[in-house]
Scaffold this motif. Structure first.
Motif, PDB file in Angstrom:
ATOM      1  N   ALA A   1     -13.519 -33.178  41.985  1.00 52.80           N
ATOM      2  CA  ALA A   1     -14.272 -33.730  43.268  1.00 52.80           C
ATOM      3  C   ALA A   1     -15.594 -33.970  43.208  1.00 52.80           C
ATOM      4  CB  ALA A   1     -14.456 -32.982  44.079  1.00 52.80           C
ATOM      5  N   ALA A   2     -16.526 -33.306  42.450  1.00 53.85           N
ATOM      6  CA  ALA A   2     -17.788 -33.470  41.440  1.00 53.85           C
ATOM      7  C   ALA A   2     -17.982 -34.960  41.501  1.00 53.85           C
ATOM      8  CB  ALA A   2     -18.456 -32.568  41.711  1.00 53.85           C
ATOM      9  N   SER A   3     -17.516 -35.432  40.343  1.00 52.90           N
ATOM     10  CA  SER A   3     -17.649 -36.139  38.773  1.00 52.90           C
ATOM     11  C   SER A   3     -16.905 -37.545  39.629  1.00 52.90           C
ATOM     12  CB  SER A   3     -16.433 -36.232  37.720  1.00 52.90           C
ATOM     13  OG  SER A   3     -15.705 -35.843  38.458  1.00 52.90           O
ATOM     14  N   ARG A   4     -16.388 -37.528  41.642  1.00 54.26           N
ATOM     15  CA  ARG A   4     -15.996 -38.771  41.588  1.00 54.26           C
ATOM     16  C   ARG A   4     -17.275 -38.729  43.349  1.00 54.26           C
ATOM     17  NH1 ARG A   4     -10.108 -36.287  43.135  1.00 54.26           N
ATOM     18  NH2 ARG A   4      -9.592 -37.997  44.379  1.00 54.26           N
ATOM     19  N   SER A   5     -16.477 -40.801  43.286  1.00 54.85           N
ATOM     20  CA  SER A   5     -17.640 -41.081  44.613  1.00 54.85           C
ATOM     21  C   SER A   5     -16.781 -40.756  45.840  1.00 54.85           C
ATOM     22  CB  SER A   5     -17.784 -42.002  44.236  1.00 54.85           C
ATOM     23  OG  SER A   5     -16.398 -42.420  44.841  1.00 54.85           O
ATOM     24  N   ALA A   6     -17.769 -40.691  46.520  1.00 56.28           N
ATOM     25  CA  ALA A   6     -17.062 -40.693  48.065  1.00 56.28           C
ATOM     26  C   ALA A   6     -16.247 -41.417  48.595  1.00 56.28           C
ATOM     27  CB  ALA A   6     -18.234 -40.709  49.173  1.00 56.28           C
ATOM     28  N   ALA A   7     -16.623 -42.540  47.745  1.00 58.74           N
ATOM     29  CA  ALA A   7     -15.511 -42.761  48.094  1.00 58.74           C
ATOM     30  C   ALA A   7     -13.683 -43.266  47.666  1.00 58.74           C
ATOM     31  CB  ALA A   7     -15.818 -44.997  48.098  1.00 58.74           C
ATOM     32  N   GLU A   8     -14.092 -42.692  46.310  1.00 62.60           N
ATOM     33  CA  GLU A   8     -12.624 -42.282  45.609  1.00 62.60           C
ATOM     34  C   GLU A   8     -12.439 -40.966  46.442  1.00 62.60           C
ATOM     35  OE1 GLU A   8     -12.924 -43.502  41.158  1.00 62.60           O
ATOM     36  OE2 GLU A   8     -14.467 -42.255  41.584  1.00 62.60           O
ATOM     37  N   ARG A   9     -13.129 -40.121  46.688  1.00 60.87           N
ATOM     38  CA  ARG A   9     -13.142 -38.903  47.342  1.00 60.87           C
ATOM     39  C   ARG A   9     -11.740 -39.275  48.860  1.00 60.87           C
ATOM     40  NH1 ARG A   9     -17.370 -37.021  45.987  1.00 60.87           N
ATOM     41  NH2 ARG A   9     -18.728 -36.785  48.074  1.00 60.87           N
ATOM     42  N   SER A  10     -12.772 -39.684  49.075  1.00 64.97           N
ATOM     43  CA  SER A  10     -11.836 -40.443  51.046  1.00 64.97           C
ATOM     44  C   SER A  10     -10.477 -41.056  50.931  1.00 64.97           C
ATOM     45  CB  SER A  10     -13.544 -41.112  51.322  1.00 64.97           C
ATOM     46  OG  SER A  10     -12.705 -41.476  52.292  1.00 64.97           O
ATOM     47  N   ALA A  11     -10.345 -41.933  49.742  1.00 61.16           N
ATOM     48  CA  ALA A  11      -9.466 -42.290  49.090  1.00 61.16           C
ATOM     49  C   ALA A  11      -8.222 -41.776  48.966  1.00 61.16           C
ATOM     50  CB  ALA A  11      -9.071 -43.419  48.265  1.00 61.16           C
ATOM     51  N   SER A  12      -8.622 -40.677  48.170  1.00 60.57           N
ATOM     52  CA  SER A  12      -7.077 -39.799  47.598  1.00 60.57           C
ATOM     53  C   SER A  12      -7.285 -38.831  49.457  1.00 60.57           C
ATOM     54  CB  SER A  12      -8.337 -38.778  46.234  1.00 60.57           C
ATOM     55  OG  SER A  12      -6.902 -38.148  46.766  1.00 60.57           O
ATOM     56  N   ALA A  13      -8.390 -38.635  49.981  1.00 58.92           N
ATOM     57  CA  ALA A  13      -7.480 -37.378  51.102  1.00 58.92           C
ATOM     58  C   ALA A  13      -6.866 -38.316  51.744  1.00 58.92           C
ATOM     59  CB  ALA A  13      -8.937 -37.475  51.408  1.00 58.92           C
ATOM     60  N   LYS A  14      -7.205 -39.771  52.002  1.00 58.61           N
ATOM     61  CA  LYS A  14      -6.039 -40.329  53.761  1.00 58.61           C
ATOM     62  C   LYS A  14      -5.217 -40.195  51.807  1.00 58.61           C
ATOM     63  CE  LYS A  14     -10.020 -43.874  54.690  1.00 58.61           C
ATOM     64  NZ  LYS A  14     -10.108 -44.177  54.795  1.00 58.61           N
ATOM     65  N   LYS A  15      -4.505 -40.637  50.809  1.00 62.39           N
ATOM     66  CA  LYS A  15      -3.472 -40.989  49.964  1.00 62.39           C
ATOM     67  C   LYS A  15      -3.014 -39.288  50.052  1.00 62.39           C
ATOM     68  CE  LYS A  15      -1.213 -41.426  45.100  1.00 62.39           C
ATOM     69  NZ  LYS A  15      -1.733 -41.608  44.700  1.00 62.39           N
ATOM     70  N   GLY A  16      -3.489 -38.690  50.679  1.00 64.15           N
ATOM     71  CA  GLY A  16      -3.169 -37.246  50.951  1.00 64.15           C
ATOM     72  C   GLY A  16      -2.323 -36.801  51.642  1.00 64.15           C
ATOM     73  N   ALA A  17      -3.050 -37.195  53.051  1.00 64.28           N
ATOM     74  CA  ALA A  17      -2.854 -36.944  54.475  1.00 64.28           C
ATOM     75  C   ALA A  17      -1.464 -37.875  54.563  1.00 64.28           C
ATOM     76  CB  ALA A  17      -3.894 -37.501  55.145  1.00 64.28           C
ATOM     77  N   ALA A  18      -1.505 -39.379  54.470  1.00 65.50           N
ATOM     78  CA  ALA A  18      -0.290 -40.191  54.171  1.00 65.50           C
ATOM     79  C   ALA A  18       1.010 -39.017  53.208  1.00 65.50           C
ATOM     80  CB  ALA A  18      -0.614 -41.411  53.887  1.00 65.50           C
ATOM     81  N   THR A  19       1.129 -38.501  52.995  1.00 65.48           N
ATOM     82  CA  THR A  19       1.935 -38.013  52.326  1.00 65.48           C
ATOM     83  C   THR A  19       2.530 -36.683  52.721  1.00 65.48           C
ATOM     84  OG1 THR A  19       0.689 -39.174  49.987  1.00 65.48           O
ATOM     85  CG2 THR A  19       2.506 -36.840  50.164  1.00 65.48           C
ATOM     86  N   ARG A  20       1.238 -36.201  53.944  1.00 63.76           N
ATOM     87  CA  ARG A  20       1.963 -34.670  54.139  1.00 63.76           C
ATOM     88  C   ARG A  20       2.601 -35.352  55.742  1.00 63.76           C
ATOM     89  NH1 ARG A  20      -3.232 -33.446  51.886  1.00 63.76           N
ATOM     90  NH2 ARG A  20      -4.082 -33.655  53.787  1.00 63.76           N
ATOM     91  N   LYS A  21       2.322 -36.512  55.619  1.00 63.61           N
ATOM     92  CA  LYS A  21       2.932 -36.760  57.297  1.00 63.61           C
ATOM     93  C   LYS A  21       3.925 -37.355  56.854  1.00 63.61           C
ATOM     94  CE  LYS A  21       2.180 -39.677  61.177  1.00 63.61           C
ATOM     95  NZ  LYS A  21       1.297 -41.323  61.531  1.00 63.61           N
ATOM     96  N   ARG A  22       4.716 -37.759  55.547  1.00 61.93           N
ATOM     97  CA  ARG A  22       5.408 -38.162  55.672  1.00 61.93           C
ATOM     98  C   ARG A  22       7.035 -37.883  55.060  1.00 61.93           C
ATOM     99  NH1 ARG A  22       3.764 -41.603  52.024  1.00 61.93           N
ATOM    100  NH2 ARG A  22       4.206 -40.449  49.803  1.00 61.93           N
ATOM    101  N   ASN A  23       6.133 -36.206  54.743  1.00 59.85           N
ATOM    102  CA  ASN A  23       6.893 -35.553  54.661  1.00 59.85           C
ATOM    103  C   ASN A  23       7.170 -35.002  55.758  1.00 59.85           C
ATOM    104  OD1 ASN A  23       6.666 -35.698  51.346  1.00 59.85           O
ATOM    105  ND2 ASN A  23       5.485 -34.076  50.837  1.00 59.85           N
ATOM    106  N   ALA A  24       6.437 -34.798  56.519  1.00 58.81           N
ATOM    107  CA  ALA A  24       6.781 -33.949  57.410  1.00 58.81           C
ATOM    108  C   ALA A  24       7.633 -34.667  58.439  1.00 58.81           C
ATOM    109  CB  ALA A  24       4.821 -33.153  58.401  1.00 58.81           C
ATOM    110  N   GLU A  25       7.694 -35.427  57.943  1.00 53.14           N
ATOM    111  CA  GLU A  25       8.472 -36.611  58.976  1.00 53.14           C
ATOM    112  C   GLU A  25       9.764 -36.345  58.456  1.00 53.14           C
ATOM    113  OE1 GLU A  25       6.734 -40.673  59.025  1.00 53.14           O
ATOM    114  OE2 GLU A  25       5.634 -39.535  60.925  1.00 53.14           O
ATOM    115  N   SER A  26       9.989 -36.450  57.487  1.00 50.76           N
ATOM    116  CA  SER A  26      12.335 -36.347  56.583  1.00 50.76           C
ATOM    117  C   SER A  26      11.719 -34.436  56.794  1.00 50.76           C
ATOM    118  CB  SER A  26      11.286 -36.921  55.339  1.00 50.76           C
ATOM    119  OG  SER A  26      10.510 -35.091  54.464  1.00 50.76           O
TER     120      SER A  26
END
Length: 105
Positions: free
Chosen positions: A76-101
């Motif tokens: 995490a320390a070697s990535r930019s704030a934008a990269e971390r944010s994008a990764s967090a959004k992607k993870g949240a979307a995956t968790r939401k999709r999995n929860a729905e299924s």
């Protein structure tokens, strides 16, 4: 005692090595290399096989078991704030999709 002889190890040390090796194998490390790393970890933790005699068993503090947190922040320390944010959004979307299924079962 020949190299590789495990007779000086306790049952608990052998169980510990088996468990560590399983973890490495689950992550794709070859069986032979996983076994080598596992015994190296047990040796680091416990100072090798247990010797006979009173007062020889000292508490080790399990140094190898405390290394987990060291690796956590590096990626995490070697990535930019934008990269971390994008990764967090992607993870949240995956968790939401999995929860729905899983909820529809």
């Amino acid at each position: 005692m020949p190299r590789g002889d495990k007779s000086a190890y306790t049952d608990k040390q052998e169980r510990k090595a088996d468990h560590i090796a399983e973890g490495y194998e689950d992550r794709g490390v070859s069986e032979k290399e996983a076994e080598r790393r596992a015994w190296a970890t047990v040796n680091k933790d416990d100072g090798g096989g247990k010797k006979s005699g009173a007062g020889r068993g000292k508490d080790t503090g399990h140094p190898a078991a405390h290394k987990g947190g060291e690796k956590g922040g590096e990626a995490a320390a070697s990535r930019s704030a934008a990269e971390r944010s994008a990764s967090a959004k992607k993870g949240a979307a995956t968790r939401k999709r999995n929860a729905e299924s899983h909820a529809s079962r």
